[in-house]
Design an enzyme around this catalytic site. Structure first.
Site, short mmCIF file in Angstrom:
data_model
loop_
_atom_site.label_atom_id
_atom_site.label_comp_id
_atom_site.label_asym_id
_atom_site.label_seq_id
_atom_site.Cartn_x
_atom_site.Cartn_y
_atom_site.Cartn_z
N LYS A 277 82.31 79.00 41.48
CA LYS A 277 83.17 78.76 42.64
C LYS A 277 84.30 77.79 42.27
O LYS A 277 85.14 78.11 41.46
CB LYS A 277 82.29 78.27 43.80
CG LYS A 277 81.01 79.11 43.97
CD LYS A 277 81.34 80.52 44.40
CE LYS A 277 80.24 81.55 44.26
NZ LYS A 277 78.86 81.22 44.32
N TYR B 24 72.45 79.00 50.92
CA TYR B 24 73.02 80.24 50.36
C TYR B 24 71.92 81.32 50.38
O TYR B 24 70.76 81.04 50.05
CB TYR B 24 73.53 79.98 48.94
CG TYR B 24 73.78 81.25 48.18
CD1 TYR B 24 74.68 82.20 48.66
CD2 TYR B 24 73.10 81.53 46.99
CE1 TYR B 24 74.89 83.39 47.98
CE2 TYR B 24 73.31 82.70 46.30
CZ TYR B 24 74.20 83.64 46.81
OH TYR B 24 74.40 84.81 46.14
N ASP C 106 72.58 71.20 46.77
CA ASP C 106 73.58 72.15 46.29
C ASP C 106 74.95 71.62 46.73
O ASP C 106 75.25 71.58 47.92
CB ASP C 106 73.31 73.54 46.87
CG ASP C 106 74.18 74.61 46.24
OD1 ASP C 106 75.36 74.31 45.95
OD2 ASP C 106 73.70 75.75 46.07
C1 PLP Z 1 76.22 77.39 47.77
C2 PLP Z 1 75.86 78.35 46.68
N1 PLP Z 1 74.91 78.03 45.80
C3 PLP Z 1 74.55 78.87 44.80
C4 PLP Z 1 75.14 80.10 44.65
C5 PLP Z 1 74.72 81.01 43.53
O1 PLP Z 1 75.66 80.92 42.50
P1 PLP Z 1 75.96 82.11 41.45
O2 PLP Z 1 76.53 83.24 42.22
O3 PLP Z 1 76.88 81.46 40.47
O4 PLP Z 1 74.64 82.48 40.85
C6 PLP Z 1 76.15 80.47 45.54
C7 PLP Z 1 76.80 81.79 45.39
O5 PLP Z 1 77.49 82.27 46.26
C8 PLP Z 1 76.52 79.58 46.58
O6 PLP Z 1 77.47 79.90 47.47
#
Ligand code: PLP
Length: 396
Positions: A206, A116, A181
């Site tokens: 998500k 990400y 993740d």
């Molecule tokens: C795979 C992944 N990890 C972490 C995050 C970060 O999460 P947050 O937006 O809740 O801080 C995202 C956000 O799009 C993501 O897609």
């Protein structure tokens, strides 16, 4: 052990009978009376040292019972001893880096791209005092140094759905803890802890919340690792608001149904997109050739609701031509979302680094929602055709 759907519905509700409630109470207290301040002090000490609970929460930055129910339910789905929730996915990832690296002086991270964009940027900038070596999944072992505190991977990866063999990464990492993740797969389709992963991270924003109305993050892990994460959370104030804890907990109850419904539609759309004249290539774990290590059906129990595709024409024109699909970042909501990673979620990653990690400039990412597949296909097909036809028109 009860089945996944049963656990998703009943997890974190063990105290309901004693409380005489049917829905989780939302505890909004920021402070808790401690008439015996000696007892309060001992509770504060316990929580500050990382205890999961104490005689009193004392203060909402130290503990919150609504959030604790969500943590318990998520840990149950991930098969870990416990979980620690944060105010966002990025706060959860930052806390893992702080707990595994900066707090104990192991300031080097090994990571596999793509990640990400926010995670990539956090590691690349070294904002938390760490340095990073990006390595291919099968060359991880060579990148590990004596000061490596953490190995970071995403599978399926954001945004191109690359799959990584988690067991092989854990073996290559040796004694270095691995963070996976698991946002794209959700605990419905993949449980990284079963392969020896130390930190299983989710952007709860998500699929876990599932309705695009709550920001949160969570780390599923052992009690020992959780203690340090709670210390980080207390000191950095990266707590999840109790209303967020309530919504994430409620979201878990329908998580298996939503993931399976989105997955059925995504499988259908991926197959059709792969044949579409306006599409150059499709990334989806269920398509032939997308799973070189044979992980689908074992590590990853289903291909999921996320896919990505490369457009023949201008990806922005395709997005503009859509009428039903929501043009927005984020994922895992009830409605289908589309975004252009190079322009948005991965904007802060260098173009060359993106290309080198298998993210082409024309790649669009689609988070498939719960609409009827026929309506989604009609929208995508029309938009792609209109842009491809424009692309094919002779200049002048
Ligand atoms: C795979 C992944 N990890 C972490 C995050 C970060 O999460 P947050 O937006 O809740 O801080 C995202 C956000 O799009 C993501 O897609």
């Amino acid at each position: 052990m009860a089945g996944l759907r049963t656990r998703a519905v009943h997890g974190g509700r063990e105290d309901f009978a004693a409380l005489g409630v049917h829905a989780a109470p939302i505890d909004l207290s920021t402070t808790y009376p401690v008439p015996d301040q000696g007892v309060g002090g001992a509770a504060l000490q316990d929580l500050a040292e990382g205890a999961a609970s104490a005689a009193s929460p004392v203060y909402a930055r130290l503990h919150n019972p609504t959030v604790a129910r969500f943590e318990q339910a998520l840990a149950d789905l991930e098969g870990t001893e416990t979980a620690v929730a944060f105010g966002s996915g990025m706060a959860a990832i930052a806390a893992v880096i702080q707990a595994a690296c900066t707090m104990i002086g192991l300031k080097h991270v090994v990571a596999v791209r793509p990640l990400y964009g926010g995670t990539d940027h956090l590691l690349t900038t070294g904002l938390l005092g760490t340095s990073v070596t990006y390595a291919a999944a099968d060359e991880l072992a060579a990148a590990i140094r004596p000061d490596t505190g953490l190995v970071v991977v995403e599978t399926p990866a954001n945004p191109n759905l690359d799959l990584i063999d988690i067991a092989a990464v854990v073996t290559a990492a040796g004694s270095v803890p691995v963070m996976v993740d698991n946002t794209f797969a959700t605990p419905v389709l993949q449980n990284p802890a079963a392969y020896g992963v130390a930190y299983v991270v989710h952007s709860g924003t998500k699929y876990l919340g599932g309705h695009g109305d709550v920001l949160g993050g969570v780390v599923a892990c052992s009690q020992t690792l959780a203690e340090r994460l709670r210390q980080v959370r207390i000191l950095t104030g990266a707590v999840l608001h109790p209303l967020g804890g309530y919504l994430l907990h409620r979201g878990l109850a329908t998580l298996p149904l939503r993931v399976h419904a989105a997955q059925a539609t995504a499988s259908e759309l991926a197959t059709r997109l792969a044949e579409h004249p306006g599409v150059l290539s499709v990334r989806y774990p269920g398509l032939p050739g997308s799973d070189p290590h044979g992980l689908l059906g074992t590590q990853l129990r289903g291909p999921g609701g996320m896919l990505a595709f490369e457009t023949v024409g201008d990806p922005h024109a395709v997005v503009r031509a859509l009428k039903l699909v929501t043009p927005a970042v984020s994922l895992g909501s009830v409605d289908t979302l589309i975004e252009h990673p190079a322009a948005l979620t991965h904007r802060l990653v260098d173009d060359d680094d993106l290309a080198a990690s298998g993210v082409p400039a024309h790649l669009l990412r689609l988070s498939v929602g719960l609409e009827d597949v026929a309506d989604l296909w009609a929208d995508l097909d029309a938009a792609l055709l209109s842009v491809r036809d424009r692309h094919l028109e002779p200049a002048g």
